[in-house]
Design an enzyme around this catalytic site. Structure first.
Site, PDB file in Angstrom:
ATOM      1  N   CYS A  19      -3.462 -15.774  14.491  1.00  0.00           N
ATOM      2  CA  CYS A  19      -2.297 -15.028  13.912  1.00  0.00           C
ATOM      3  C   CYS A  19      -1.446 -14.967  15.233  1.00  0.00           C
ATOM      4  O   CYS A  19      -1.868 -14.143  16.113  1.00  0.00           O
ATOM      5  CB  CYS A  19      -2.622 -13.893  13.144  1.00  0.00           C
ATOM      6  SG  CYS A  19      -1.125 -12.709  12.809  1.00  0.00           S
TER       7      CYS A  19
ATOM      8  N   ASP B 185      -1.964   4.011  10.525  1.00  0.00           N
ATOM      9  CA  ASP B 185      -2.311   2.960  11.083  1.00  0.00           C
ATOM     10  C   ASP B 185      -2.915   3.078  12.631  1.00  0.00           C
ATOM     11  O   ASP B 185      -2.976   2.474  13.634  1.00  0.00           O
ATOM     12  CB  ASP B 185      -0.814   2.277  11.582  1.00  0.00           C
ATOM     13  CG  ASP B 185      -1.388   0.762  12.159  1.00  0.00           C
ATOM     14  OD1 ASP B 185      -2.399   0.197  11.820  1.00  0.00           O
ATOM     15  OD2 ASP B 185      -0.524  -0.004  12.774  1.00  0.00           O
TER      16      ASP B 185
ATOM     17  N   CYS C 183       2.812 -19.415  -6.023  1.00  0.00           N
ATOM     18  CA  CYS C 183       3.415 -19.344  -4.825  1.00  0.00           C
ATOM     19  C   CYS C 183       2.705 -19.524  -3.697  1.00  0.00           C
ATOM     20  O   CYS C 183       1.621 -18.674  -3.535  1.00  0.00           O
ATOM     21  CB  CYS C 183       4.374 -18.099  -4.780  1.00  0.00           C
ATOM     22  SG  CYS C 183       5.612 -18.032  -2.960  1.00  0.00           S
TER      23      CYS C 183
END
Length: 351
Positions: free
Chosen positions: A217, A137, A194
């Protein structure tokens, strides 16, 4: 080129489990046109917001070989941080702050990278001449698409990795290597019809399934976004002060995840499970650094953190916070002062 022993992939996977990883898979380091095209579309639509580094190193991010031309294979790895408690438990407790599950324990960058390095050292010792690079990351690496290509899970409609055995609770890392390792079949998408994650988002950050507009977000707004948060989103933040677990927490696949599989380093610190807003608002820079030593929260700094706490205070309806919030309207940081004025207005107008 160094040849890999026939059973090396199996041995790597076994060693990875010994190092604490819950999932391990293998993928080619070559470019995937579909994966690269999706990245280009996402950047072209501006959905990365102010995360300029995503665009600045897009050529390297397109494929592992774009970053390291000598790479032949990717070892994709996942480490569980499945929580033992309900991540949404504080939804109805406005006097307490909500911190994303991933940030309640040790900084995953440090924990995962340490284990990646240990696995990489073992691999180099097992196959002399092999070259490796480890990533978690902090480099232009598309861990989630690579994880899907390596078979450890699939990118769900919330764009995060979903595992049939670990749900949505996996930290991802990758080892690039010059070894030729047999690629796994990409994991099949098992989201079906879903849409729980899409419907759970408080700010409608998903323009379509499998697409995220980071600018909407809450994780982006509370962690990456540096200035004032647009007023249209402030109420929707609720009492979330660092990240958001809503789309992850409602995933039905989490029923197969077990907190017993999580690394002990990711166990939540007691003081971060349900911190009171009044205590967090009192933090100065030294207090902030002390409280969040060893935590990923430390990297956003005191000012951005207090900004988030002030939005939560404004949403709390707690008139007892008025004096504390009012004092912060004179904060030297203009973004903090702006957040304090907004929160003060909300608290004074609350019936």
């Amino acid at each position: 080129m160094v040849n890999a022993p026939a059973n090396l992939a199996e041995r790597i996977a076994e060693r990875a489990l010994g190092e604490g990883f819950a999932a391990c898979g293998f993928a080619s380091a070559g470019e995937d046109p579909l994966r690269a095209g999706r990245l280009e579309q996402w950047l072209g639509e501006g959905h990365h917001g102010s995360m300029e580094w995503m665009a600045a190193r897009a050529a390297e991010r397109r494929s592992p070989q774009g970053l390291w031309p000598a790479a032949k294979s990717v070892i994709a790895l996942g480490m569980s941080y499945a929580p033992a408690h309900d991540p949404l438990a504080l939804e109805g407790s406005p006097d307490h702050a909500r911190i994303s599950v991933y940030a309640q324990g040790r900084d995953y960058h440090d924990v995962v990278k340490k284990r990646l390095k240990a696995l990489a050292r073992w691999l180099v010792a097992e196959v002399p001449g092999a070259e490796v690079k480890v990533f978690v990351d902090t480099a232009p690496v598309m861990e989630k698409p690579l994880g899907e290509a390596a078979g450890i899970g699939w990118q769900g409609k919330h764009t995060n990795m979903v595992s049939p055995t670990h749900g949505s609770w996996l930290f991802l890392g990758a080892i690039y290597t010059t070894l030729e390792l047999a690629s796994a079949a990409p994991h099949r998408d098992q989201c079906g019809s879903c849409r729980a994650c899409l419907d759970a988002c408080p700010t409608d950050a998903f323009p379509a399934p499998y697409r995220l507009d980071a600018r909407r977000c809450i994780s982006y707004l509370t962690i990456e976004h540096k200035g004032p948060v647009d007023e249209e989103f402030r109420a929707a933040l609720g009492n979330r002060i660092y990240g958001c677990d809503d789309c992850l927490a409602v995933c039905p696949w989490n029923k197969f995840a077990s907190a017993a599989q999580a690394m002990k380093e990711f166990l939540p610190r007691a003081e971060l499970v349900a911190p009171r807003l009044e205590e967090l608002l009192a933090l100065d820079d030294a207090g902030f650094r002390a409280l969040f030593s060893g935590s990923p929260i430390k990297r956003i700094g005191r000012d951005r953190f207090i900004r988030n706490c002030l939005y939560a205070a404004g949403n709390s309806g707690n008139a007892a916070l008025i004096a504390q919030v009012g004092a912060l309207t004179a904060d030297p940081d203009p973004v903090v002062a702006d957040a304090a004025r907004w929160a003060l207005g909300r608290l004074r107008s609350d019936p």
